[in-house]
Write a protein that holds these residues in place. Structure first.
Motif, short mmCIF file in Angstrom:
data_model
loop_
_atom_site.label_atom_id
_atom_site.label_comp_id
_atom_site.label_asym_id
_atom_site.label_seq_id
_atom_site.Cartn_x
_atom_site.Cartn_y
_atom_site.Cartn_z
N THR A 62 -6.33 6.16 -10.62
CA THR A 62 -5.79 4.86 -10.23
C THR A 62 -6.26 4.54 -8.82
O THR A 62 -6.18 5.39 -7.93
N ILE A 63 -6.73 3.32 -8.64
CA ILE A 63 -7.16 2.83 -7.33
C ILE A 63 -6.16 1.76 -6.92
O ILE A 63 -5.96 0.78 -7.65
N THR A 64 -5.53 1.95 -5.77
CA THR A 64 -4.57 0.98 -5.24
C THR A 64 -5.07 0.53 -3.88
O THR A 64 -5.27 1.35 -2.99
N ASP A 65 -5.29 -0.76 -3.73
CA ASP A 65 -5.81 -1.33 -2.49
C ASP A 65 -4.82 -2.36 -2.00
O ASP A 65 -4.47 -3.29 -2.73
N THR A 66 -4.33 -2.20 -0.78
CA THR A 66 -3.38 -3.15 -0.21
C THR A 66 -4.09 -3.98 0.84
O THR A 66 -4.41 -3.50 1.92
N ILE A 67 -4.36 -5.24 0.49
CA ILE A 67 -5.04 -6.16 1.40
C ILE A 67 -3.98 -6.73 2.35
O ILE A 67 -3.01 -7.35 1.92
N PRO A 68 -4.15 -6.51 3.67
CA PRO A 68 -3.10 -6.91 4.61
C PRO A 68 -3.12 -8.40 4.94
O PRO A 68 -4.14 -9.07 4.80
N LEU A 69 -1.96 -8.89 5.37
CA LEU A 69 -1.92 -10.20 6.01
C LEU A 69 -2.63 -10.05 7.33
O LEU A 69 -2.65 -8.97 7.89
N PRO A 70 -3.32 -11.00 7.83
CA PRO A 70 -3.28 -12.40 7.48
C PRO A 70 -4.30 -12.80 6.42
O PRO A 70 -4.43 -14.00 6.14
#
Length: 167
Positions: A62-70
């Protein structure tokens, strides 16, 4: 000192113990890159590469990528064969992308995902945006890969087109 002849005769030892054992192992590595000019109002792309550098196939990952704000306007670009179409979920503080293997990742094979984004107009020049992805797979230690960029002040970058017409 005695004779050079072996007085005991030939000696042979047999063992049912394996002297060398070749082990199969699971191993993976990952890389993350960012492609952008870093200017507010412009787009960019993250690319995540996953490689099987072990000796047996990886059947689940499983690949989990958290794209941050902004960062905004998160979309999925190219996804290599063998990975599921990623889900894109808004979360507190950004956007979460999740993808899984749809077929085993054989030794020496690679998979990748592109994630597109936009840097909003009001983003402060000089700020650093860091993005990390996590790769999990049974039998492997979790892998974290990150990429960051510094937001640049807007600047003109002229383009020139030349059109030749037959009138």
């Amino acid at each position: 000192l005695g004779s050079n002849n072996n007085s005991c005769g030939d000696t042979v030892h047999y063992s049912n113990t394996t002297c060398i054992e070749i082990k199969q192992f699971i191993s993976s590595r990952a890389y993350k890159y960012v492609y952008t000019n870093g200017q507010p109002g412009c787009s960019g792309k993250y690319r995540i590469f996953i490689n099987n550098n072990g000796s047996v196939p990886i059947n689940s990952m499983t690949i989990t990528d958290t794209i941050p704000l902004p960062l905004t306007s998160i979309t999925i670009g190219n996804v290599s064969t063998g990975l599921s179409a990623p889900t894109v979920n808004p979360i507190s503080g950004g956007t979460e992308i999740i993808s899984t293997l749809t077929s085993p990742l054989a030794p020496t094979q690679w998979r990748y995902i592109d994630v597109n984004f936009e840097i909003p107009i009001g983003t402060t020049p000089g700020s650093v945006i860091e993005n990390c992805a996590w790769i999990t797979s049974p039998g492997l230690a979790d892998i974290e890969v990150c990429a960051s960029f510094t937001v640049n002040a807007p600047e003109p970058k002229p383009c020139l087109w030349k059109e030749v017409c037959d009138q």
